[in-house]
Design a protein around this motif. Structure first.
Motif, PDB file in Angstrom:
ATOM      1  N   ALA A 152       8.024   5.129  -7.789  1.00 16.90           N
ATOM      2  CA  ALA A 152       6.778   4.119  -8.291  1.00 16.90           C
ATOM      3  C   ALA A 152       7.167   2.475  -7.742  1.00 16.90           C
ATOM      4  CB  ALA A 152       6.086   4.421  -9.795  1.00 16.90           C
ATOM      5  N   ASP A 153       8.809   3.166  -8.198  1.00 20.81           N
ATOM      6  CA  ASP A 153       8.771   1.348  -8.631  1.00 20.81           C
ATOM      7  C   ASP A 153       9.061   0.559  -7.445  1.00 20.81           C
ATOM      8  OD1 ASP A 153       9.110   1.651 -10.999  1.00 20.81           O
ATOM      9  OD2 ASP A 153      11.133   1.376 -11.547  1.00 20.81           O
ATOM     10  N   ARG A 154       9.015   1.313  -6.243  1.00 17.48           N
ATOM     11  CA  ARG A 154       9.495   1.037  -4.697  1.00 17.48           C
ATOM     12  C   ARG A 154       8.184   0.560  -3.715  1.00 17.48           C
ATOM     13  NH1 ARG A 154      13.574   5.279  -5.371  1.00 17.48           N
ATOM     14  NH2 ARG A 154      12.216   6.856  -3.928  1.00 17.48           N
ATOM     15  N   LEU A 155       6.962   1.429  -4.611  1.00 18.56           N
ATOM     16  CA  LEU A 155       5.772   0.508  -4.086  1.00 18.56           C
ATOM     17  C   LEU A 155       5.488  -0.351  -3.285  1.00 18.56           C
ATOM     18  CD1 LEU A 155       3.183   2.161  -6.546  1.00 18.56           C
ATOM     19  CD2 LEU A 155       3.719   3.477  -4.291  1.00 18.56           C
ATOM     20  N   CYS A 156       6.012  -1.523  -3.743  1.00 21.89           N
ATOM     21  CA  CYS A 156       6.344  -3.057  -3.002  1.00 21.89           C
ATOM     22  C   CYS A 156       6.748  -2.674  -1.353  1.00 21.89           C
ATOM     23  CB  CYS A 156       5.950  -3.768  -4.169  1.00 21.89           C
ATOM     24  SG  CYS A 156       5.226  -4.417  -5.374  1.00 21.89           S
ATOM     25  N   GLN A 157       7.254  -1.745  -1.165  1.00 29.15           N
ATOM     26  CA  GLN A 157       8.161  -1.708  -0.266  1.00 29.15           C
ATOM     27  C   GLN A 157       6.790  -1.169   0.967  1.00 29.15           C
ATOM     28  OE1 GLN A 157      11.819   1.399  -0.721  1.00 29.15           O
ATOM     29  NE2 GLN A 157      12.833  -0.265  -1.758  1.00 29.15           N
ATOM     30  N   ALA A 158       6.048  -0.266   0.071  1.00 29.74           N
ATOM     31  CA  ALA A 158       5.005  -0.368   1.099  1.00 29.74           C
ATOM     32  C   ALA A 158       4.479  -2.221   1.994  1.00 29.74           C
ATOM     33  CB  ALA A 158       4.191   0.187   1.055  1.00 29.74           C
ATOM     34  N   LEU A 159       4.757  -3.262   1.171  1.00 38.33           N
ATOM     35  CA  LEU A 159       4.706  -4.628   1.999  1.00 38.33           C
ATOM     36  C   LEU A 159       5.227  -4.982   2.629  1.00 38.33           C
ATOM     37  CD1 LEU A 159       2.226  -6.056  -1.367  1.00 38.33           C
ATOM     38  CD2 LEU A 159       1.472  -5.257   0.583  1.00 38.33           C
ATOM     39  N   ALA A 160       6.581  -4.963   3.007  1.00 39.59           N
ATOM     40  CA  ALA A 160       7.044  -4.991   4.163  1.00 39.59           C
ATOM     41  C   ALA A 160       7.242  -5.560   5.265  1.00 39.59           C
ATOM     42  CB  ALA A 160       9.159  -4.425   3.439  1.00 39.59           C
ATOM     43  N   GLY A 161       7.517  -6.424   5.537  1.00 37.50           N
ATOM     44  CA  GLY A 161       6.953  -6.341   7.133  1.00 37.50           C
ATOM     45  C   GLY A 161       5.398  -6.706   7.634  1.00 37.50           C
ATOM     46  N   ARG A 162       4.763  -6.435   6.713  1.00 38.50           N
ATOM     47  CA  ARG A 162       3.449  -6.632   7.224  1.00 38.50           C
ATOM     48  C   ARG A 162       2.929  -7.907   7.032  1.00 38.50           C
ATOM     49  NH1 ARG A 162       0.782  -1.222   4.644  1.00 38.50           N
ATOM     50  NH2 ARG A 162      -0.833  -2.102   5.960  1.00 38.50           N
ATOM     51  N   ARG A 163       1.810  -8.429   7.369  1.00 36.76           N
ATOM     52  CA  ARG A 163       1.174  -9.613   7.806  1.00 36.76           C
ATOM     53  C   ARG A 163      -0.166  -8.851   6.753  1.00 36.76           C
ATOM     54  NH1 ARG A 163      -1.686 -10.926  12.037  1.00 36.76           N
ATOM     55  NH2 ARG A 163      -2.376  -9.097  11.950  1.00 36.76           N
ATOM     56  N   VAL A 164       0.101 -10.304   6.397  1.00 40.52           N
ATOM     57  CA  VAL A 164      -1.617 -10.054   5.130  1.00 40.52           C
ATOM     58  C   VAL A 164      -3.295  -9.768   5.973  1.00 40.52           C
ATOM     59  CG1 VAL A 164      -3.472 -11.933   4.477  1.00 40.52           C
ATOM     60  CG2 VAL A 164      -1.007 -12.289   3.741  1.00 40.52           C
ATOM     61  N   GLY A 165      -3.033 -10.173   7.416  1.00 41.63           N
ATOM     62  CA  GLY A 165      -3.995  -9.089   8.335  1.00 41.63           C
ATOM     63  C   GLY A 165      -4.151  -7.399   8.781  1.00 41.63           C
ATOM     64  N   ASP A 166      -3.174  -7.113   7.723  1.00 43.66           N
ATOM     65  CA  ASP A 166      -2.504  -5.859   7.724  1.00 43.66           C
ATOM     66  C   ASP A 166      -3.252  -5.048   6.550  1.00 43.66           C
ATOM     67  OD1 ASP A 166      -1.237  -6.316  10.655  1.00 43.66           O
ATOM     68  OD2 ASP A 166       0.668  -6.497   9.642  1.00 43.66           O
ATOM     69  N   CYS A 167      -3.319  -5.852   5.717  1.00 44.59           N
ATOM     70  CA  CYS A 167      -3.876  -5.250   4.463  1.00 44.59           C
ATOM     71  C   CYS A 167      -5.504  -5.799   4.433  1.00 44.59           C
ATOM     72  CB  CYS A 167      -2.841  -6.208   3.326  1.00 44.59           C
ATOM     73  SG  CYS A 167      -1.167  -6.203   3.641  1.00 44.59           S
ATOM     74  N   LEU A 168      -6.323  -6.131   5.469  1.00 45.10           N
ATOM     75  CA  LEU A 168      -7.166  -6.619   5.417  1.00 45.10           C
ATOM     76  C   LEU A 168      -8.308  -5.292   5.619  1.00 45.10           C
ATOM     77  CD1 LEU A 168      -8.055 -10.446   6.674  1.00 45.10           C
ATOM     78  CD2 LEU A 168      -8.208  -9.063   4.273  1.00 45.10           C
ATOM     79  N   SER A 169      -9.234  -4.457   4.780  1.00 40.90           N
ATOM     80  CA  SER A 169      -9.815  -3.666   4.967  1.00 40.90           C
ATOM     81  C   SER A 169     -10.736  -4.037   6.554  1.00 40.90           C
ATOM     82  CB  SER A 169     -10.960  -3.601   4.297  1.00 40.90           C
ATOM     83  OG  SER A 169     -11.718  -1.984   4.248  1.00 40.90           O
ATOM     84  N   ASN A 170     -10.855  -3.037   6.817  1.00 44.69           N
ATOM     85  CA  ASN A 170     -11.298  -2.677   8.400  1.00 44.69           C
ATOM     86  C   ASN A 170     -12.517  -3.077   8.857  1.00 44.69           C
ATOM     87  OD1 ASN A 170      -9.030  -1.820   9.711  1.00 44.69           O
ATOM     88  ND2 ASN A 170      -9.344   0.723  10.326  1.00 44.69           N
ATOM     89  N   THR A 171     -13.283  -2.972   7.101  1.00 49.48           N
ATOM     90  CA  THR A 171     -14.720  -3.326   7.393  1.00 49.48           C
ATOM     91  C   THR A 171     -14.722  -4.798   6.079  1.00 49.48           C
ATOM     92  OG1 THR A 171     -15.105  -2.404   5.413  1.00 49.48           O
ATOM     93  CG2 THR A 171     -15.250  -0.694   7.168  1.00 49.48           C
ATOM     94  N   ALA A 172     -13.601  -4.768   6.365  1.00 50.36           N
ATOM     95  CA  ALA A 172     -13.609  -6.328   5.098  1.00 50.36           C
ATOM     96  C   ALA A 172     -14.960  -7.912   6.089  1.00 50.36           C
ATOM     97  CB  ALA A 172     -12.488  -7.285   5.632  1.00 50.36           C
ATOM     98  N   PRO A 173     -16.176  -8.055   5.324  1.00 49.81           N
ATOM     99  CA  PRO A 173     -16.875  -8.567   6.106  1.00 49.81           C
ATOM    100  C   PRO A 173     -16.235  -9.878   5.693  1.00 49.81           C
ATOM    101  CG  PRO A 173     -17.303  -8.225   3.569  1.00 49.81           C
ATOM    102  CD  PRO A 173     -15.628  -7.488   3.653  1.00 49.81           C
ATOM    103  N   ALA A 174     -17.035 -11.240   6.053  1.00 49.57           N
ATOM    104  CA  ALA A 174     -16.906 -12.310   6.239  1.00 49.57           C
ATOM    105  C   ALA A 174     -16.896 -13.322   5.397  1.00 49.57           C
ATOM    106  CB  ALA A 174     -17.842 -12.977   7.458  1.00 49.57           C
ATOM    107  N   PRO A 175     -15.482 -13.849   4.901  1.00 47.01           N
ATOM    108  CA  PRO A 175     -16.357 -14.471   3.631  1.00 47.01           C
ATOM    109  C   PRO A 175     -17.126 -14.956   3.611  1.00 47.01           C
ATOM    110  CG  PRO A 175     -14.657 -15.663   4.872  1.00 47.01           C
ATOM    111  CD  PRO A 175     -15.329 -14.819   5.918  1.00 47.01           C
ATOM    112  N   PRO A 176     -17.889 -15.345   1.836  1.00 48.91           N
ATOM    113  CA  PRO A 176     -18.860 -15.569   1.629  1.00 48.91           C
ATOM    114  C   PRO A 176     -18.463 -17.764   1.426  1.00 48.91           C
ATOM    115  CG  PRO A 176     -18.290 -14.929  -0.191  1.00 48.91           C
ATOM    116  CD  PRO A 176     -17.258 -13.964   0.327  1.00 48.91           C
TER     117      PRO A 176
END
Length: 160
Positions: free
Chosen positions: A76-100
């Protein structure tokens, strides 16, 4: 009160920003979400902290939450490793709407209605013209509530 009066500077990141740094920014500033900008600096999406947490949790645990009980603390302490090498765009949901996006002349009620309609913890305030969208600031749900409650409190307090 108008959207331009409610707008404040707010942390934003690019779709190409480092995802781990974005998560740290959220954590350090206790932000409910980040405003994500595209390559031109225009609002692209809202990245809620809950979406960032979802990226950290392995898909098999999301599908079967009972498995979370059997994951040891070291893992569980290593969960943040899932973010290593990723861009913010990779974390956005595929269905993320345009911002209000609120117009600077929108009233507080118009901003509140927009926020409620799209269920977003923040609304960008920007002008739009032929050159693109120009960000003035952001209205957060907590700031909007503070302002509305302040006005309500002032209206209900009797004057001596």
């Amino acid at each position: 009160m108008r959207a331009r009066d409610l707008a404040v500077e707010y942390q934003s990141v690019s779709v190409d920003s480092d995802a781990l740094e974005a998560a740290r920014l959220m954590a350090e500033h206790k932000l409910p979400a980040l405003l994500v900008l595209d390559g031109r600096g225009e609002p692209k999406a809202i990245l809620p902290a809950s979406q960032m947490v979802k990226v950290l949790v392995p898909a098999y645990v999301v599908e079967d939450p009972a498995l979370a009980a059997v994951v040891d603390e070291q893992h569980a302490d290593r969960l943040c490793q899932a973010l290593a090498g990723r861009r913010v765009g990779d974390c956005l949901s595929n269905t993320a709407p345009a911002p209000p996006i609120a117009d600077p002349d929108d009233t507080a009620l118009q901003v509140a209605a927009l926020m409620a309609r799209v269920r977003s913890p923040l609304v960008a305030v920007a002008t739009k013209d032929k050159a693109g969208t120009h960000l003035l600031g952001v209205v957060t749900a907590s700031h909007l509530l503070h302002e509305l409650l302040g006005k309500a409190g002032a209206a209900s307090t009797p004057t001596p």
